[in-house]
Write a protein that holds these residues in place. Structure first.
Motif, PDB file in Angstrom:
ATOM      1  N   GLU A  89       0.840  -1.189   0.000  1.00  0.00           N
ATOM      2  CA  GLU A  89       0.000   0.000   0.000  1.00  0.00           C
ATOM      3  C   GLU A  89       0.879   1.243   0.000  1.00  0.00           C
ATOM      4  O   GLU A  89       2.032   1.197   0.431  1.00  0.00           O
ATOM      5  N   ARG A  90       0.296   2.330  -0.464  1.00  0.00           N
ATOM      6  CA  ARG A  90       1.050   3.587  -0.483  1.00  0.00           C
ATOM      7  C   ARG A  90       1.493   3.958   0.931  1.00  0.00           C
ATOM      8  O   ARG A  90       2.642   4.315   1.163  1.00  0.00           O
ATOM      9  N   ALA A 226      -5.035  11.362   2.730  1.00  0.00           N
ATOM     10  CA  ALA A 226      -3.876  10.494   2.469  1.00  0.00           C
ATOM     11  C   ALA A 226      -3.856   9.998   1.025  1.00  0.00           C
ATOM     12  O   ALA A 226      -2.790   9.801   0.445  1.00  0.00           O
ATOM     13  N   ARG A 227      -5.025   9.788   0.464  1.00  0.00           N
ATOM     14  CA  ARG A 227      -5.131   9.202  -0.882  1.00  0.00           C
ATOM     15  C   ARG A 227      -4.412   7.840  -0.912  1.00  0.00           C
ATOM     16  O   ARG A 227      -3.669   7.529  -1.844  1.00  0.00           O
ATOM     17  N   ALA A 283      -5.101  16.795  -4.340  1.00  0.00           N
ATOM     18  CA  ALA A 283      -5.495  15.590  -5.075  1.00  0.00           C
ATOM     19  C   ALA A 283      -4.455  14.485  -4.933  1.00  0.00           C
ATOM     20  O   ALA A 283      -4.804  13.304  -4.882  1.00  0.00           O
ATOM     21  N   ASN A 284      -3.186  14.862  -4.862  1.00  0.00           N
ATOM     22  CA  ASN A 284      -2.125  13.864  -4.684  1.00  0.00           C
ATOM     23  C   ASN A 284      -2.138  13.329  -3.265  1.00  0.00           C
ATOM     24  O   ASN A 284      -1.889  12.149  -3.028  1.00  0.00           O
ATOM     25  N   GLY A 285      -2.428  14.213  -2.300  1.00  0.00           N
ATOM     26  CA  GLY A 285      -2.582  13.799  -0.915  1.00  0.00           C
ATOM     27  C   GLY A 285      -1.282  13.651  -0.161  1.00  0.00           C
ATOM     28  O   GLY A 285      -0.184  13.700  -0.719  1.00  0.00           O
ATOM     29  N   ARG A 337       1.645  19.296  14.018  1.00  0.00           N
ATOM     30  CA  ARG A 337       1.993  18.375  12.933  1.00  0.00           C
ATOM     31  C   ARG A 337       0.737  18.043  12.135  1.00  0.00           C
ATOM     32  O   ARG A 337      -0.196  17.429  12.666  1.00  0.00           O
ATOM     33  N   PRO A 338       0.652  18.447  10.857  1.00  0.00           N
ATOM     34  CA  PRO A 338      -0.563  18.199  10.078  1.00  0.00           C
ATOM     35  C   PRO A 338      -0.652  16.734   9.648  1.00  0.00           C
ATOM     36  O   PRO A 338       0.191  16.245   8.898  1.00  0.00           O
ATOM     37  N   PRO A 339      -1.652  16.007  10.141  1.00  0.00           N
ATOM     38  CA  PRO A 339      -1.731  14.579   9.816  1.00  0.00           C
ATOM     39  C   PRO A 339      -2.377  14.319   8.466  1.00  0.00           C
ATOM     40  O   PRO A 339      -3.056  15.173   7.897  1.00  0.00           O
ATOM     41  N   SER A 340      -2.161  13.096   7.982  1.00  0.00           N
ATOM     42  CA  SER A 340      -2.872  12.605   6.805  1.00  0.00           C
ATOM     43  C   SER A 340      -4.007  11.706   7.283  1.00  0.00           C
ATOM     44  O   SER A 340      -3.835  10.933   8.233  1.00  0.00           O
TER      45      SER A 340
END
Length: 552
Positions: A89-90, A226-227, A283-285, A337-340
């Motif tokens: 997974e990414r 997160a995408r 869009a890329n996340g 801290r900006p989370p995904s």
């Protein structure tokens, strides 16, 4: 945990002398143990978890996964390993990360150097022998010349001291100690306290299981989608052809990412073009959104453009305007801290999810049946989840009884904030080295941990070659480093906002000294500085030579 791990754990002697003790079996500890063994040193590792993985062993909460992509959230020291391992997974899940650590440990036979399920109780420097005397909670004692801590930045859970917390009659869990077998939440009323990175990942997953989820939010977060997606074998094969390029870029990036810096300034760009770039990054996340432009962390106008873009996305996503407003941060983007996340804002559109603002209406106590707020309302729940984060940077160190020269206790020395040289060494604690210690960079951890372990290995080689018995940061060097990281942080917006509870400054933990815990100058610059210190014959360190030079 494998049978082999159990056998190797219990076979270790109770008392011994070694060259080095390594505390922690995550990214830093495992690689450090490998490096020391390659140098011919004897190593005793300790890990409180039953197996390898460090923080990734413990963080089993629903939705737990990395917020850096797997192909660069890993080791780079072994080309064969890079070609053999495939990420599926990414953003890998906790089970996939645990499998990766097991693969690394098996490949290099690292478990035999560790005692698992063993917590270090104390480490005391003996000035008569120049050795560290390490004692575990089980009573085992080990004497070592070098003490290396690889306990992680985010590994000491923070559980706020809510009045009545012991009175709650239902099951309660901290996300850092989530049961391996999972938790049955179907049909339950669940309350979750905290909306940091952990809460952002857990909330959508819990919402899908629970009858009702009540979210107690103190500080809203800027959550980037997160995408996440599967990674095909074809994609992995393509990545493997360019790993040299990947790691070269990681080494020169502010955050240890394999990307070029933007070379664009949001503060001076025309609005439509700036919005187009934000949309593309959205869009890329993922975390790279923070690096859409090079001035987001420095220019208030640029920062506000990113902040308002995210707030606009929140308003677009969350159907109830009042809820959207509560979820919209007003502090600078990046000050926390900006989370995904995946489906985070969407979760608040569900009928079974409620959001409570405990900044305006604080939690006064935990009751036997739930949570009571300042206005007197009691919110009944069947299960309580504490997603209250960590006593970051210093917590895992100060919770051990580490005693240096002259009987100085590390927790006392750092009571008003940490003082280190490079985040690697602290004055008064000879031959103690820290991997990702306090005042080291805020960055993609694995590359920086590997680089620091290499630096420590080279320093120890230098000491042995010179016949040196001690290496210790000077007071002047650690004072200069503390002043430098503070000055750098004050040039950014990362520490702005008095009401922002951030582990960057220790303000997320009640009673902790509010000081800068992180080097914000960039991982690339940090590595350059460390290399220069070594080239300058370890400037800022006092090296004591009392023995004949080591021949090799």
């Amino acid at each position: 945990m494998s049978t082999s791990a159990v056998g190797l754990t219990t076979a270790q002697p109770q008392n011994r002398e070694v060259d080095a003790v390594v505390i922690g079996a995550g990214f830093g500890g495992l690689y450090m143990a490998h490096q020391l063994r390659e140098m011919g040193l004897t190593v005793q590792g300790y890990e409180s978890a039953p197996d390898v993985g460090g923080t990734w062993y413990w963080n089993r909460y629903p939705g737990a996964r990395t917020d850096c992509e797997g192909y660069y959230y890993c080791y780079s020291f072994d080309p064969e390993m890079l070609q053999q391992w495939n990420w599926t997974e990414r953003y890998p899940t906790q089970p996939e990360m645990q499998s990766y650590f097991g693969y690394v440990a098996d490949k290099f036979d690292l478990r035999r150097s560790y005692r698992f399920g063993t917590r270090v109780e104390s480490a005391v420097f003996d000035e008569n022998t120049d050795r560290w005397q390490v004692r575990t909670e089980t009573g085992e004692q080990t004497s070592a010349i070098y003490l290396i801590t690889a306990v992680g930045i985010l590994s000491a859970p923070n559980l706020p001291n809510f009045p009545g917390i012991e009175s709650f009659t239902g099951p309660a869990y901290h996300t850092a100690y989530w049961p391996e077998e999972g938790v049955e939440l179907a049909g339950k009323r669940v309350g979750i306290i905290g909306t940091g990175s952990t809460g952002v990942q857990a909330i959508p997953m819990i919402a899908e299981q629970a009858e009702h989820l009540t979210v107690f939010q103190r500080t809203p977060n800027y959550v980037i989608p997160a995408r996440n997606r599967p990674v095909s074998q074809e994609e992995m094969d393509e990545i493997k052809t360019r790993y040299d390029e990947v790691w070269a870029k990681v080494r020169r990036h502010w955050f240890s990412f394999p990307f070029d810096m933007a070379n664009m300034l949001a503060g001076s760009m025309e609005e439509n073009e700036r919005t187009r770039i934000y949309e593309k990054a959205w869009a890329n996340g993922g975390f790279p959104f923070l690096f859409s432009f090079d001035d987001l962390l420095f220019d208030p106008v640029a920062n506000e453009s990113a902040a308002e873009f995210v707030r606009g996305k929140i308003r677009e996503t969350v159907e109830d305007p009042a809820v959207a407003d509560l979820l919209s941060p007003r502090y600078p983007f990046g000050a926390k801290r900006p989370p995904s996340g995946t489906g985070y804002y969407e979760a608040f559109n569900r009928d079974n999810v409620s959001l409570l603002d405990v900044a305006a209406n604080a939690i006064t106590e935990i009751t036997p049946r739930g949570v009571r707020l300042t206005d007197g309302t009691e919110h009944e729940v069947d299960v309580l989840v504490f997603a209250t984060g960590f006593d970051a940077s210093t917590g895992a160190m100060t919770r051990m009884n580490i005693v240096g020269r002259d009987g100085v206790v590390l927790a006392d020395k750092w009571a008003e904030g940490p003082n280190t040289h490079l985040g690697i060494s602290t004055h008064g604690f000879p031959n103690m080295f820290m991997i990702t210690g306090p005042q080291s960079p805020f960055t993609n951890i694995p590359p920086c941990a590997q680089n620091t372990a290499d630096w420590i290995a080279e320093a120890i080689t230098h000491l042995r070659r010179e016949g040196a018995s001690r290496m210790e940061a000077t007071e002047a060097a650690e004072q200069a480093w503390t002043e430098q990281i503070t000055a750098i942080a004050e040039q950014t917006l990362l520490t702005a906002g008095k009401d922002v509870h951030s582990w960057f400054t220790g303000t997320n933990v009640e009673g902790k000294a509010a000081v800068i815990n992180v080097f914000f100058g960039g991982a690339d610059k940090y590595m350059d500085i460390c290399e220069q210190v070594a080239a300058d014959n370890y400037s800022g360190f006092e090296i004591t030579t009392t023995e004949p030079a080591y021949a090799n």
